[in-house]
Motif scaffolding. Structure first.
Motif, PDB file in Angstrom:
ATOM      1  N   TYR A 161     -12.033   3.094  -0.119  1.00 35.02           N
ATOM      2  CA  TYR A 161     -12.358   1.951   0.725  1.00 35.02           C
ATOM      3  C   TYR A 161     -11.076   1.228   1.102  1.00 35.02           C
ATOM      4  N   SER A 162     -11.140   0.477   2.199  1.00 36.17           N
ATOM      5  CA  SER A 162      -9.951  -0.209   2.700  1.00 36.17           C
ATOM      6  C   SER A 162     -10.375  -1.280   3.696  1.00 36.17           C
ATOM      7  N   ARG A 163      -9.528  -2.290   3.859  1.00 28.80           N
ATOM      8  CA  ARG A 163      -9.815  -3.287   4.890  1.00 28.80           C
ATOM      9  C   ARG A 163      -9.347  -2.823   6.267  1.00 28.80           C
ATOM     10  N   ARG A 164      -8.422  -1.840   6.310  1.00 35.27           N
ATOM     11  CA  ARG A 164      -7.866  -1.444   7.613  1.00 35.27           C
ATOM     12  C   ARG A 164      -7.845   0.060   7.845  1.00 35.27           C
ATOM     13  N   ASN A 165      -7.758   0.846   6.788  1.00 33.37           N
ATOM     14  CA  ASN A 165      -7.532   2.284   6.936  1.00 33.37           C
ATOM     15  C   ASN A 165      -8.828   2.989   7.349  1.00 33.37           C
TER      16      ASN A 165
END
Length: 470
Positions: free
Chosen positions: A334-338
Motif C-alpha cells: 500500500y502507498s499514498r502515491r505509488n
C-alpha cells in the motif's frame, strides 16, 4: 419506489413492456420481458418462474426452476428501447422454499452488508468504481478447429497513422500517450458525454470522464460513491449504457481487461470507505491520515490479496493486464502515491469524510456483486483481527535494488494461481454465510473447466510464430 408507485409510473409513462434483469454467476446481465399489464403487486412478492438451468453456473436440469423477484427501488425507463420499457433488477429465489438463492450474486452482496452491520463495525460501506473500457470501430474474432484470430480497429489507433483515409488527419494518440488529450486527438469526448448524460437520466451520477492512457479508444468514466448493493447495480447499468451508446454510434465498447498487446489494459479501480452513524471510520492520525481501523482494513485486503484476485481479476485475460511496465498494480503493498501498489490512499483533501482506500487490482471483467462483497469481507477480517499492513511502498519501484524488489510480494501471474489461493484462503468469506462452500466450489470449477481449460487446450496464434518451423 414502492410496487404501487412502479405500477403508477407504468400507467403514467404508457409503458408497454417490463424488462426483468438479473445477474448470472460469471457476471453478465441476463433478462426477459413481460407485458406491462402482467405485472401486479403480487409479482413483487411471489416472483415469476424461469428456467435456471440455462443460466451459466446455476441449477442442474433436474432442479431447474427458479424465481425472479423484481426490486421496485431499481425501476427505471430504459433509454434505448423502441417501445416504452420499464426495467427492474431482480433477486433470485428458490421456488419451493422461497429463500434467497445462494448462487445469486446480488443475494451474496445483500448478505455481506447484513454481516457488516451484525459485527457492529460499520453500518455503511461506500464504493466508488472507476470504469475503464475500450471503444473500437471494428471487431472480428473467431475460433475454429483450423483457425483462431482476432482483429481490432479504431480510427484513433496509433497503428493507423499511416493508413490511407482520404484524408488521414493524423490525430491518433500513441501507445501509452492517450491520457487527457483535448479534441481532436480525443475523438471520443462527445460519445463519453452522451454516455454520462444517459447515466444521469437513469439516476447514475458521474464525477469525471476522460480519455485513458492507451491508444485505440481507451476511456474512463468515474461513478459517484454509493452503498455496496447500489454501487454494484449502477456498475451493471453503466456498462449497459456504455455498450448501447457506443453501438448506436456504430462503435463497440468492451470491458475486456487487455484487448491490445503492448499497451495499457483496463482496470476498475474501486474506492472504499466505512461509515457508522454518518461518521467516517477510516480517517485518523496515522499514515496518510488513516485511523487504526483504516490500517487494519488495508491489512485485511493485503492478507487476502491473492484470493481476492479470483474475483477481482476473474479471467485468463486479466493476467495479461497485471504485468510490469503498464501502470498495472502488481505489488501487494500500500502507498499514498505509488500506483504500482494494489492499494493506494488517495491524496484527497484534509476532510476526514474524504479519506478512503483505493483498491487498484480489479478489472472490468469482475462481477461487481461478488467483488465488492469479497472486498468488504477482507476489510472486516482485517478490522476484527487487527491485521497490520506492514510498511508502505513509497519508493519508485524502478529505483529499488533487485534484492529490495524481491521482498515485495506480487499479484498472481495466472487465473489458475488465483483460484489455488482462493481454495486455500476462503474462510473469511464464509462468515455470516455470505459466501457458501457451494459458491466457492462452483466458482473454482466454472473458471477452471470452462475458461482455463478451454484456453489451455486451444492453439494460440503466437505459437505459430514461435513453433511453426520447429
Amino acid at each position: 419506489m414502492t410496487p404501487k408507485e412502479v405500477l403508477a409510473q407504468i400507467r403514467q409513462r404508457e409503458v408497454t413492456t417490463v424488462d426483468l434483469r438479473f445477474m448470472d454467476f460469471p457476471g453478465v446481465w441476463q433478462h426477459f420481458s413481460i407485458p406491462a399489464d402482467a405485472l401486479t403487486e403480487e409479482t413483487f412478492e411471489e416472483g415469476i418462474g424461469f428456467d435456471g438451468s440455462s443460466v451459466v453456473g446455476w441449477r442442474a436440469i433436474n432442479e431447474a426452476d427458479l424465481l425472479v423477484v423484481p426490486q421496485p427501488e431499481t425501476a427505471l425507463v430504459d433509454p434505448f428501447t423502441a417501445q416504452p420499457t420499464l426495467t427492474m433488477i431482480c433477486n433470485i429465489h428458490d421456488p419451493i422454499t422461497h429463500q434467497d438463492y445462494t448462487r445469486d450474486p446480488r443475494n451474496i452482496a445483500r448478505k455481506a452488508v447484513a454481516y457488516m452491520r451484525s459485527t457492529g463495525i460499520a453500518d455503511h460501506c461506500l464504493l466508488t468504481p472507476e470504469l475503464e473500457f475500450f471503444v473500437f470501430d471494428d471487431v472480428r474474432f473467431d475460433q475454429r478447429s483450423n483457425e483462431g484470430f482476432y482483429h481490432l480497429d479504431s480510427v484513433e489507433g496509433a497503428w493507423n497513422r499511416g493508413r490511407v483515409e482520404r484524408p488521414n488527419l493524423g490525430y491518433k494518440p500513441g501507445s501509452g500517450l492517450g491520457y487527457f488529450p483535448c479534441p481532436p486527438t480525443d475523438s471520443l469526448l462527445n460519445l463519453r458525454s452522451e454516455m454520462a448524460q444517459r447515466m444521469a437520466e437513469c439516476g447514475i451520477a458521474t464525477s469525471a470522464h476522460f480519455h485513458e492512457v492507451a491508444t485505440g479508444g481507451q476511456c474512463e468514466i468515474d461513478l459517484d460513491s454509493q452503498s455496496l448493493i447500489e454501487s454494484a447495480d449502477q456498475v451493471m447499468m453503466a456498462r449497459y449504457i456504455i455498450r448501447n451508446v457506443a453501438s448506436r454510434a456504430g462503435k463497440s465498447a468492451t470491458f475486456m481487461p487487455k484487448p491490445l498487446f503492448g499497451d495499457n489494459g483496463s482496470g476498475m479501480h474501486t474506492h472504499l470507505s466505512l461509515w457508522k452513524d454518518d461518521e467516517p471510520l477510516l480517517a485518523g492520525h496515522g499514515y496518510a491520515g488513516m485511523s487504526d481501523l483504516g490500517l487494519y482494513a488495508i491489512g485485511g485486503l493485503l492478507k487476502h490479496a491473492h484470493a481476492l484476485c479470483a474475483f477481482a481479476n476473474p479471467t485468463t485475460n486479466s493476467y495479461k493486464r497485471l504485468i510490469e511496465g503498464f501502470e498495472a498494480p502488481t505489488k501487494i503493498s500500500y502507498s499514498r502515491r505509488n500506483r504500482a501498489a494494489i492499494i493506494r490512499i488517495p491524496v484527497s483533501g484534509a476532510s476526514p469524510r474524504s479519506r478512503r482506500i483505493e483498491y487498484r487490482c480489479p478489472d472490468g471483467a469482475a462481477n461487481p456483486y461478488l467483488l465488492f462483497s469479497a472486498m468488504l469481507m477482507a476489510v472486516l477480517d482485517g478490522v476484527q483481527n487487527k491485521i497490520r499492513p506492514g510498511d508502505p511502498l513509497d519508493k519508485d519501484i524502478y529505483d529499488l535494488q533487485p534484492e529490495e524488489l524481491a521482498k515485495v510480494p506480487t499479484t498472481p501471474r495466472t487465473l489458475d494461481a488465483s483460484l489455488d489461493a482462493l481454495r486455500a484462503d476462503h474462510e473469511f468469506l464464509l462468515r455470516g454465510d455470505v459466501f457458501t462452500p457451494d459458491v466457492i466450489d462452483t466458482w473454482i470449477w466454472y473458471k477452471q473447466a470452462l475458461e482455463i481449460e478451454a484456453v489451455r487446450s486451444r492453439p494460440h496464434p503466437y505459437e505459430f510464430t514461435l513453433y511453426y518451423d520447429v
